[in-house]
Scaffold this active site. Structure first.
Site, mmCIF file in Angstrom:
data_model
loop_
_atom_site.group_PDB
_atom_site.id
_atom_site.type_symbol
_atom_site.label_atom_id
_atom_site.label_comp_id
_atom_site.label_asym_id
_atom_site.label_seq_id
_atom_site.Cartn_x
_atom_site.Cartn_y
_atom_site.Cartn_z
ATOM 1 N N LYS A 19 39.837 47.457 30.350
ATOM 2 C CA LYS A 19 38.558 47.353 31.065
ATOM 3 C C LYS A 19 37.963 48.742 31.273
ATOM 4 O O LYS A 19 36.796 48.990 31.015
ATOM 5 C CB LYS A 19 38.812 46.683 32.414
ATOM 6 C CG LYS A 19 37.622 46.683 33.340
ATOM 7 C CD LYS A 19 38.046 46.438 34.782
ATOM 8 C CE LYS A 19 36.886 46.582 35.730
ATOM 9 N NZ LYS A 19 35.902 45.511 35.631
ATOM 10 N N LYS A 115 32.685 28.541 29.839
ATOM 11 C CA LYS A 115 34.056 28.501 30.319
ATOM 12 C C LYS A 115 34.957 27.953 29.233
ATOM 13 O O LYS A 115 34.605 26.995 28.545
ATOM 14 C CB LYS A 115 34.146 27.602 31.541
ATOM 15 C CG LYS A 115 33.626 28.296 32.759
ATOM 16 C CD LYS A 115 34.084 27.608 34.004
ATOM 17 C CE LYS A 115 33.437 28.250 35.208
ATOM 18 N NZ LYS A 115 33.946 29.593 35.472
ATOM 19 N N ILE A 439 20.896 35.690 44.566
ATOM 20 C CA ILE A 439 22.027 34.772 44.718
ATOM 21 C C ILE A 439 23.032 35.258 45.765
ATOM 22 O O ILE A 439 23.889 34.511 46.205
ATOM 23 C CB ILE A 439 22.702 34.535 43.342
ATOM 24 C CG1 ILE A 439 21.678 34.027 42.327
ATOM 25 C CG2 ILE A 439 23.867 33.573 43.425
ATOM 26 C CD1 ILE A 439 20.946 32.768 42.718
ATOM 27 N N ARG A 523 35.363 41.923 32.653
ATOM 28 C CA ARG A 523 35.421 41.465 34.049
ATOM 29 C C ARG A 523 36.765 40.780 34.321
ATOM 30 O O ARG A 523 37.172 39.880 33.598
ATOM 31 C CB ARG A 523 34.261 40.521 34.322
ATOM 32 C CG ARG A 523 34.330 39.922 35.699
ATOM 33 C CD ARG A 523 33.001 39.933 36.416
ATOM 34 N NE ARG A 523 33.169 39.304 37.719
ATOM 35 C CZ ARG A 523 33.550 39.954 38.817
ATOM 36 N NH1 ARG A 523 33.802 41.247 38.782
ATOM 37 N NH2 ARG A 523 33.688 39.311 39.953
ATOM 38 N N CYS A 524 37.405 41.237 35.392
ATOM 39 C CA CYS A 524 38.686 40.647 35.773
ATOM 40 C C CYS A 524 38.589 40.160 37.212
ATOM 41 O O CYS A 524 37.812 40.687 37.988
ATOM 42 C CB CYS A 524 39.785 41.697 35.720
ATOM 43 S SG CYS A 524 39.985 42.384 34.091
ATOM 44 N N GLU A 613 34.880 23.713 36.916
ATOM 45 C CA GLU A 613 36.001 24.308 36.210
ATOM 46 C C GLU A 613 37.233 23.426 36.050
ATOM 47 O O GLU A 613 37.855 23.411 35.012
ATOM 48 C CB GLU A 613 36.378 25.580 36.930
ATOM 49 C CG GLU A 613 37.254 26.451 36.111
ATOM 50 C CD GLU A 613 37.293 27.817 36.721
ATOM 51 O OE1 GLU A 613 36.247 28.475 36.788
ATOM 52 O OE2 GLU A 613 38.369 28.214 37.155
ATOM 53 N N CYS A 652 27.397 28.599 38.575
ATOM 54 C CA CYS A 652 27.272 29.457 37.400
ATOM 55 C C CYS A 652 27.443 28.617 36.138
ATOM 56 O O CYS A 652 28.123 27.621 36.156
ATOM 57 C CB CYS A 652 28.359 30.503 37.384
ATOM 58 S SG CYS A 652 28.393 31.521 38.830
ATOM 59 N N HIS A 703 24.104 38.892 33.510
ATOM 60 C CA HIS A 703 25.341 39.339 32.870
ATOM 61 C C HIS A 703 25.073 40.390 31.805
ATOM 62 O O HIS A 703 25.985 40.892 31.177
ATOM 63 C CB HIS A 703 26.087 38.146 32.266
ATOM 64 C CG HIS A 703 26.396 37.115 33.304
ATOM 65 N ND1 HIS A 703 25.516 36.087 33.580
ATOM 66 C CD2 HIS A 703 27.408 36.992 34.175
ATOM 67 C CE1 HIS A 703 26.015 35.361 34.571
ATOM 68 N NE2 HIS A 703 27.151 35.888 34.954
HETATM 69 N N1 GLN Z 1 26.995 34.713 46.083
HETATM 70 C C1 GLN Z 1 27.754 35.197 44.976
HETATM 71 C C2 GLN Z 1 27.169 36.494 44.471
HETATM 72 O O1 GLN Z 1 26.004 36.651 44.481
HETATM 73 C C3 GLN Z 1 27.785 34.199 43.848
HETATM 74 C C4 GLN Z 1 28.525 34.724 42.667
HETATM 75 C C5 GLN Z 1 28.814 33.697 41.620
HETATM 76 O O2 GLN Z 1 28.207 32.680 41.570
HETATM 77 N N2 GLN Z 1 29.746 33.955 40.762
HETATM 78 O O3 GLN Z 1 27.873 37.358 44.017
HETATM 79 ZN ZN ZN Z 2 26.854 32.532 39.769
#
Ligand code: GLN
Ligand code: ZN
Length: 765
Positions: A19, A115, A439, A523-524, A613, A652, A703
């Protein structure tokens, strides 16, 4: 002697070395030679540790700079033209496909990410364009084999199989189906087989996890036809068909009659595989790779159960044809318990990470070779440890268990209905049309990370730490006001990770210092371990959110992680059901929701980023094994709030077309989700289903480091307006901003807010 095999080994480095160099390379600090050298060093370490532990069949080509599925696309030359055109070398092309690319001349987005089955690993989704020319385009698989050979280790190269590749890729060419590419793609695999023969490779592992899912008759035919064509070309190389994450009930009979040399089955998640072996038998000319060591969870193997499973297997398969294997790649567990000094020995002995799992494989071999394993010291020790876990009362909370037992049906129902309560919320919140928000997290700058490290090391006091975090909150509130966002967030600076943070503040969890697991690319995550009953002992987020709200007139969202996401991104205990764990966490988060509301917070977001998931891979198991209790858990969390309190949720990578009814039934007032990357296709689903609550389809991809243009966001909003009732739409990025830099975030959000304003004018003049 019984042989030992490992499906794949983690590659990010025990200290996340990969990483660090890859990110250094992205930022321009690390030259390419150093990147390549570090990768080589890591591969060597990983092969050698497996060799030292006595693994006979060690994988190669399980390494990747970003993702092995993406590597497969490159290997097959399934590289969309827009990336080829840039004219980068293969590694940089790989990174451009994974992350997008922007310079004066080129501006391309990243490929979609999804995923990987029911794990928290994400693979890059290849695109198959019209006119694709499948051909062997990379020598990675051969190079890594030879690299290991030079170290004296004869590995088994690993390849993603053609069926899984084509099924998971996005077919872009109009009118084409995955099977239309069968002949073309098989020619490349044939070519690979030829070279593997020239290199005198003994075993090759072909991963076809897609066949543990529901298959149509056509899929089965296609699979069979593919391998009937391919297997005659294998020459002297022995082919292991590797499956994982479940059983192969739809195709077992066909698989065992194909000319594979070995079939590798998951006997942990796919216990039904044992029934299939019993029912249909297992051909005497093949090897059975028995996936007995759980590659997805971190508990010590239960030798008694494993030996019993093996005894059943031996009724149908000759002992000398059985290879002991991991259930799937060890990619999904951390490296090693060595160096985890903070976990008390009594807990640590319950755990096994990747390296310890290698030891388990060799101990199981030892037990098998013994006449009476019941008297073997290692067996006895293992049985003792397993018993201690069950009888441990340290994390047994009677009060939590009573509360859960007393939950009634009405505790899952929020009143009044959405239509009624949204009116009250609108009166109070007075938000503009097309409200803008984010978010939750803002960039976790190096300053924030340093701060946390300093606090953890005791270099600064708790008071100092809190003071500094408050300063960050003040800055981010000011920033959001300046940008002109409507609903603000506190930025999540006090959190290292959205799950670990809650785990740390709830009883029942254990933490590692270095238990990193790759989530995507560089990303870990460091999943906490749910060791015992979960309980909230004190408010967790209230002070921070209250503080943030005190700084502004605009509403600040309370920010929580939902029970299913906490469950899915932790390593769950195995002595009670997932449903029971979920309800315990839901109770804790519900208490936090109620405290936030009591503190005057008007909007509370409960993230369920990972809802999908653990959705069972087979449809028939969805409701009974998962959705029913998962949705109930979420409803329980917010069912007691006042009608005026607005509940948001966030997801997500929302492939939720097929569970849209359940998403709606979560009964949140507003949901935000990823949409920008997946062509907004979810909007059609929302429209078709007449989705009732408000929605915030992510208008840009966080991302990727690229900054979305204002025009681009306007266009997206216009598209959204054609599909959804624009009065119910929110404007937000597609996920938290934590992994981005400020330099990208500020202009992106400004463009987003400006775009929303333009569209408001268009609609409301
Ligand atoms: N509230 C979280 C953030 O903004 C949501 C992250 C996510 O959905 N992985 O980091
Ligand atoms: Zn998200």
């Amino acid at each position: 002697m019984v042989a030992l095999s490992v499906v794949g080994y983690p590659r990010i480095g025990a200290r996340r070395e990969l990483k660090k160099v890859v990110e250094g390379y992205f930022k321009g600090h690390v030259p390419k030679e150093d990147l390549l050298a570090e990768a080589k060093k890591l591969r060597k370490i990983h092969w050698q540790v497996q060799k030292e532990k006595g693994i006979d069949l060690i994988s190669s080509n399980d390494f990747s700079f970003y993702d092995t599925f993406l590597d497969t696309a490159l290997m097959l030359n399934a590289v969309p033209n827009r990336y080829k055109e840039i004219g980068l070398d293969q590694l940089d092309t790989c990174f451009a496909m994974a992350r997008g690319y922007q310079d004066e001349k080129y501006d391309v987005k990243a490929l979609e990410m999804k995923k990987w089955f029911n794990t928290n690993y994400h693979y890059v989704v290849p695109e198959i364009e019209d006119g694709v020319e499948f051909k062997l385009n990379s020598s990675k698989v051969f190079d890594e084999y030879q690299e290991a050979l030079e170290l004296g280790i004869k590995t088994k190269p690993v390849l993603i199989g053609p069926f899984t590749f084509l099924k998971l890729a996005k077919i872009k060419a109009a009118g084409k189906k995955y099977f239309d590419y069968c002949d073309q793609i098989l020619r490349v695999y044939e070519h690979i087989f030829n070279i593997l023969n020239e290199l005198a490779v003994e075993f090759v592992q072909i991963d076809e996890p897609k066949i543990v899912m529901d298959l149509t008759g056509e899929d089965i035919n296609n699979f069979v036809r593919m391998y009937e064509k391919l297997l005659p070309q294998k020459g002297k190389v022995k082919v292991i068909l590797q499956t994982y994450f479940g059983d192969i009930r739809d195709i077992y009979k066909e698989i065992v009659s194909l000319n594979f040399d070995a079939v590798a089955l998951d006997l942990v998640e796919g216990e039904k595989n044992i029934e299939l072996i019993a029912q249909y038998g297992f051909p005497g000319d093949k090897l059975l790779f028995a996936g007995l060591i759980n590659g997805k969870n971190i508990w010590r193997n239960n030798y008694r159960q494993t030996m019993e499973k093996l005894q059943t297997v031996f009724k149908y398969v000759n002992k000398d044809r059985v290879v002991l294997n991991t259930s799937c790649s060890l990619l999904h567990v951390p490296y090693t318990l060595k160096g985890e000094v903070k976990i008390a020995e009594k807990y640590k002995q319950q755990l096994a990470f990747a390296e310890e799992k290698l030891t388990e494989l060799s101990e199981l071999r030892e037990l098998l070779q013994e006449g009476n394993y019941l008297v073997n010291k290692k067996f006895i020790k293992n049985a003792q440890i397993k018993k201690e876990k069950i009888t441990n009362k340290e994390f047994y909370f009677e009060d939590v268990r009573t509360k859960i037992n007393n939950i009634k049906d009405e505790d899952f129902i929020r009143k009044p209905s959405f239509d009624e309560r949204i009116k009250k919320q609108q009166e109070i919140l007075k938000l503009p049309f097309l409200p803008t928000t984010t978010i939750g997290s803002f960039p976790q700058t190096s300053e924030v990370r340093k701060l946390r490290r300093a606090y953890k090391k005791g270099e600064i006091t708790l008071t100092e730490y809190r003071q500094k975090i408050k300063e960050k909150i003040r800055e981010v509130i000011e920033l959001q006001e300046e940008i002109g966002l409507d609903v603000l967030v506190h930025g999540e600076f006090e959190r290292n990770d959205m799950v670990e943070y809650f785990g740390e503040n709830l009883a029942g969890f254990l933490f590692t210092e270095n238990g990193w697991v790759q989530s995507y690319g560089t990303r870990c995550v460091k999943p906490p371990i749910i060791f015992g009953d979960v309980k909230r002992e004190k408010p967790i987020t209230v002070e921070w959110i209250k503080y943030a709200q005190s700084l502004t007139e605009k509403p600040v969202k309370g920010m929580l992680t939902g029970p299913i996401t906490i469950l899915n991104w932790s390593f769950p205990r195995e002595d009670i059901s997932l449903k029971e764990i979920a309800f315990q966490i839901a109770l804790a988060i519900k208490e936090e929701v109620m405290d936030l509301e009591a503190a005057g917070i008007k909007i509370i977001q409960i993230d369920e980023a990972a809802l999908r998931e653990k959705l069972p891979l087979r449809k028939e198991d969805w409701q009974k094994d998962y959705l029913d209790w998962a949705i109930k858990s979420f409803r329980f969390v917010h069912s007691s709030v006042k009608p005026e309190t607005q509940i948001h949720t966030h997801m997500c990578y929302s492939e939720f077309a097929d569970i849209i009814k359940e998403i709606e039934a979560m009964d949140a007032d507003v949901i935000s989700f990823e949409a920008a990357k997946s062509d907004l296709s979810l909007l059609d689903t929302l429209k078709e289903h007449n989705y009732s609550q408000e929605v915030g389809p992510g208008v840009y991809d966080i991302h990727s480091p690229r900054i979305p243009k204002e025009k681009e966001i306007e266009e997206i909003l216009l598209k959204i307006s054609q599909k959804l009732d624009i009065n119910k739409v929110w404007v937000n990025p597609d996920c938290g901003l934590k992994t981005r830099d400020m330099a990208e975030t500020v202009p992106s959000l400004k463009n987003m807010v400006n775009a929303a304003q333009k569209i408001r004018l268009k609609f409301k003049g």
